[in-house]
Design a protein around this motif. Structure first.
Motif, PDB file in Angstrom:
ATOM      1  N   GLU A  79       0.821  -1.206   0.000  1.00 36.91           N
ATOM      2  CA  GLU A  79       0.000   0.000   0.000  1.00 36.91           C
ATOM      3  C   GLU A  79       0.857   1.260   0.000  1.00 36.91           C
ATOM      4  O   GLU A  79       0.396   2.331  -0.400  1.00 36.91           O
ATOM      5  CB  GLU A  79      -0.924  -0.005   1.216  1.00 36.91           C
ATOM      6  N   ASN A  80       2.105   1.147   0.453  1.00 36.27           N
ATOM      7  CA  ASN A  80       2.996   2.303   0.504  1.00 36.27           C
ATOM      8  C   ASN A  80       3.720   2.561  -0.810  1.00 36.27           C
ATOM      9  O   ASN A  80       4.554   3.459  -0.894  1.00 36.27           O
ATOM     10  CB  ASN A  80       4.031   2.125   1.620  1.00 36.27           C
ATOM     11  N   GLY A  81       3.435   1.769  -1.840  1.00 33.49           N
ATOM     12  CA  GLY A  81       4.048   1.998  -3.141  1.00 33.49           C
ATOM     13  C   GLY A  81       5.373   1.308  -3.340  1.00 33.49           C
ATOM     14  O   GLY A  81       6.276   1.855  -3.991  1.00 33.49           O
ATOM     15  N   ASP A  82       5.531   0.104  -2.789  1.00 28.87           N
ATOM     16  CA  ASP A  82       6.759  -0.670  -2.957  1.00 28.87           C
ATOM     17  C   ASP A  82       6.472  -1.958  -3.715  1.00 28.87           C
ATOM     18  O   ASP A  82       5.372  -2.526  -3.604  1.00 28.87           O
ATOM     19  CB  ASP A  82       7.375  -1.033  -1.595  1.00 28.87           C
ATOM     20  N   LEU A  83       7.460  -2.427  -4.462  1.00 24.81           N
ATOM     21  CA  LEU A  83       7.452  -3.755  -5.065  1.00 24.81           C
ATOM     22  C   LEU A  83       8.410  -4.621  -4.280  1.00 24.81           C
ATOM     23  O   LEU A  83       9.598  -4.296  -4.149  1.00 24.81           O
ATOM     24  CB  LEU A  83       7.886  -3.686  -6.532  1.00 24.81           C
ATOM     25  N   LEU A  84       7.906  -5.718  -3.726  1.00 24.33           N
ATOM     26  CA  LEU A  84       8.728  -6.683  -3.001  1.00 24.33           C
ATOM     27  C   LEU A  84       8.825  -7.955  -3.821  1.00 24.33           C
ATOM     28  O   LEU A  84       7.815  -8.469  -4.296  1.00 24.33           O
ATOM     29  CB  LEU A  84       8.126  -7.001  -1.635  1.00 24.33           C
ATOM     30  N   ALA A  85      10.048  -8.440  -4.004  1.00 24.69           N
ATOM     31  CA  ALA A  85      10.259  -9.679  -4.758  1.00 24.69           C
ATOM     32  C   ALA A  85      11.329 -10.502  -4.057  1.00 24.69           C
ATOM     33  O   ALA A  85      12.269  -9.958  -3.470  1.00 24.69           O
ATOM     34  CB  ALA A  85      10.679  -9.375  -6.195  1.00 24.69           C
ATOM     35  N   GLN A  86      11.178 -11.825  -4.122  1.00 22.22           N
ATOM     36  CA  GLN A  86      12.147 -12.729  -3.520  1.00 22.22           C
ATOM     37  C   GLN A  86      12.609 -13.723  -4.572  1.00 22.22           C
ATOM     38  O   GLN A  86      11.795 -14.346  -5.254  1.00 22.22           O
ATOM     39  CB  GLN A  86      11.544 -13.474  -2.327  1.00 22.22           C
ATOM     40  N   SER A  87      13.915 -13.846  -4.727  1.00 20.38           N
ATOM     41  CA  SER A  87      14.483 -14.791  -5.680  1.00 20.38           C
ATOM     42  C   SER A  87      15.762 -15.377  -5.101  1.00 20.38           C
ATOM     43  O   SER A  87      16.623 -14.642  -4.593  1.00 20.38           O
ATOM     44  CB  SER A  87      14.791 -14.092  -7.013  1.00 20.38           C
ATOM     45  N   LEU A  88      15.856 -16.704  -5.143  1.00 19.18           N
ATOM     46  CA  LEU A  88      17.017 -17.416  -4.601  1.00 19.18           C
ATOM     47  C   LEU A  88      17.276 -17.036  -3.142  1.00 19.18           C
ATOM     48  O   LEU A  88      18.418 -16.934  -2.696  1.00 19.18           O
ATOM     49  CB  LEU A  88      18.255 -17.127  -5.450  1.00 19.18           C
ATOM     50  N   GLY A  89      16.196 -16.787  -2.396  1.00 20.76           N
ATOM     51  CA  GLY A  89      16.336 -16.472  -0.987  1.00 20.76           C
ATOM     52  C   GLY A  89      16.655 -15.029  -0.689  1.00 20.76           C
ATOM     53  O   GLY A  89      16.739 -14.661   0.475  1.00 20.76           O
ATOM     54  N   VAL A  90      16.846 -14.179  -1.701  1.00 18.99           N
ATOM     55  CA  VAL A  90      17.171 -12.766  -1.489  1.00 18.99           C
ATOM     56  C   VAL A  90      15.907 -11.932  -1.657  1.00 18.99           C
ATOM     57  O   VAL A  90      15.211 -12.038  -2.669  1.00 18.99           O
ATOM     58  CB  VAL A  90      18.267 -12.288  -2.464  1.00 18.99           C
ATOM     59  N   LEU A  91      15.615 -11.109  -0.663  1.00 18.53           N
ATOM     60  CA  LEU A  91      14.428 -10.263  -0.676  1.00 18.53           C
ATOM     61  C   LEU A  91      14.830  -8.851  -1.094  1.00 18.53           C
ATOM     62  O   LEU A  91      15.796  -8.287  -0.559  1.00 18.53           O
ATOM     63  CB  LEU A  91      13.794 -10.240   0.716  1.00 18.53           C
TER      64      LEU A  91
END
Length: 440
Positions: A79-91
């Motif tokens: 809701e704060n305008g962020d994109l969160l992505a996780q790949s190979l254990g890295v956030l």
């Protein structure tokens, strides 16, 4: 994982207004303009063009960010305008306003879903062994630092900043709906338990509205049909009542129209009973028909089933409108969508006026994009040219049909939307963030 922002000239995506739109978007009309009008118009345009030059309109869809992730890697928009992505254990966190990298967290156990609440990202790794509790790790949303770790599944409470640790009972309704063992309040700063309510067997957990001084509370409906309302600050029990026999499934009871609504059988047939969520006192009872679900539709509550959708007044249960061809309604921000046509139960009908049940924006052939979209509109997509082309458009109550924006690249899917931003995954798994702009 690697990320890159687009540089160089602005990318203009062809709107393709003559390459496969629905017929209603380009209905031909017979010209009634006099023969002398065209030459005069050309002369006027040439004269105008020689004295002034209008800047081209901004593109309807502009790429901001491309992010390399795997096809099954989770991502979410906050809701704060962020994109969160996780790949190979890295956030990783990106700012959706400009596409810039905000932070990258250290190695973490991969998860299948990213959840946020009270300024935290709640990570719960998947465990194939039901006897093994992977616990929950809380990561700060502003900088990616690990705040705390604890056992159990930590869930958010709608309308409140309270976090609850629960032991889930597997269901289709999502984590935290049916619980067992106990419910514990979690301090967001430390992860410590501040109060605990025992659950002798299993129970359905809901958040319900309370008085102004205590806007939201916790409701537990236990297996013995005892319903108990608890204060979210202290865990103290505030009200208790016996409810009628019912299946108490993943979606029963529900909170709709400001009331607790329960579907239950009686000797006279299936009924819907309404209860005050603060006191648990009964309000009214009405026939449920063949309804298999209850959902909020504006200020009303809607009963949906194979015989149509009925909108009822939560004040007294009176029928306000009925649509026999519909099968479901869905509240999306400030909009209500109806679905269910002769072509299929999941086909969208359109954006409706929840007070009257009238369709205000037709969505025949379109599919809503998951996510918040805008408060007054939502993004929709449809395929054309035998699936080779995917169009994206804006649907809003001020238009009888969606407003075309642009075509998406071939193979684009798994999209989510927030105000002014669209995020989609390619066939390779990569994510692309677009800024979209409505016309006018």
């Amino acid at each position: 994982m690697a990320a890159e922002t687009f540089e160089g000239p602005t990318v203009i995506i062809d709107l393709g207004l003559a390459r496969g739109e629905p017929d209603e978007y380009a209905a031909p009309t017979r010209s009634t303009v006099p023969d002398w009008f065209a030459p005069v118009l050309v002369a006027v345009l040439v004269l105008f063009g020689s004295t002034a030059s209008a800047a081209p309109p901004p593109p309807a869809l502009t790429p901001l960010l491309s992010l390399r992730v795997g096809p099954a890697d989770p991502y979410t928009l906050t809701e704060n305008g962020d994109l969160l992505a996780q790949s190979l254990g890295v956030l990783t966190s990106y700012d959706l306003r400009d596409g810039h990298l905000r932070w990258q967290a250290g190695s973490a156990m991969p998860t299948f879903r990213l959840r946020t609440g009270d300024g935290l990202i709640l990570l719960r790794p998947f465990s194939g062994n039901a006897r093994v509790d992977p616990g929950t790790t809380a990561v700060a949303l502003d900088n990616g630092s690990v705040r705390w770790r604890r056992s159990g599944s930590v869930v958010t409470v709608a309308g409140s900043s309270t976090l609850l640790a629960v032991s889930n009972v597997r269901s289709f309704s999502g984590p935290g709906r049916r619980v067992q063992g106990s419910v514990e309040a979690v301090d967001p700063a430390t992860g410590r338990t501040t109060w605990s309510v025992p659950v002798p067997s299993t129970a359905v957990l809901l958040s319900v509205p309370g008085p102004t001084e205590s806007p939201w509370r916790m409701l537990l409906v236990h297996d013995d049909r005892t319903a108990a309302v608890h204060d979210l600050t202290t865990g103290a029990e505030l009200a208790r009542a016996q409810l009628p026999p019912a299946d108490y499934g993943p979606d029963n009871p529900v909170l709709s129209g400001g009331l607790l609504l329960l579907r239950h059988p009686t000797l006279g047939g299936r009924m819907v009973s309404a209860f005050d969520p603060v006191t648990l006192q009964p309000r009214w009872v009405r026939p449920a028909g063949s309804a298999f679900g209850i959902t909020t539709c504006g200020a009303l509550a809607c009963l949906a089933g194979p015989d149509g959708v009925r909108a009822i007044d939560p004040a007294d249960g009176a029928l306000r409108w009925y649509r026999p061809a519909w099968r479901s309604v869905e509240q999306r921000g400030g909009l209500v969508l109806a679905s269910g046509t002769p072509g299929g139960e999941n086909d969208p009908v359109g954006v409706i006026d929840p007070g009257t049940g009238e369709v205000v924006t037709g969505l025949d052939g379109w599919r809503p994009v998951p996510g918040a979209g805008g408060g007054d509109h939502l993004l929709v997509t449809r395929t054309a040219s035998a699936g080779a082309r995917t169009m994206v458009a804006v649907a809003a109550p001020d238009g009888a049909q969606p407003e075309l924006l642009a075509d998406l690249p071939p193979g684009t899917g798994d999209c989510q939307a927030v105000p002014a931003r669209l995020v989609c995954r390619s066939t390779s798994g990569d994510l692309t963030v677009w800024a979209y702009q409505r016309k006018g």
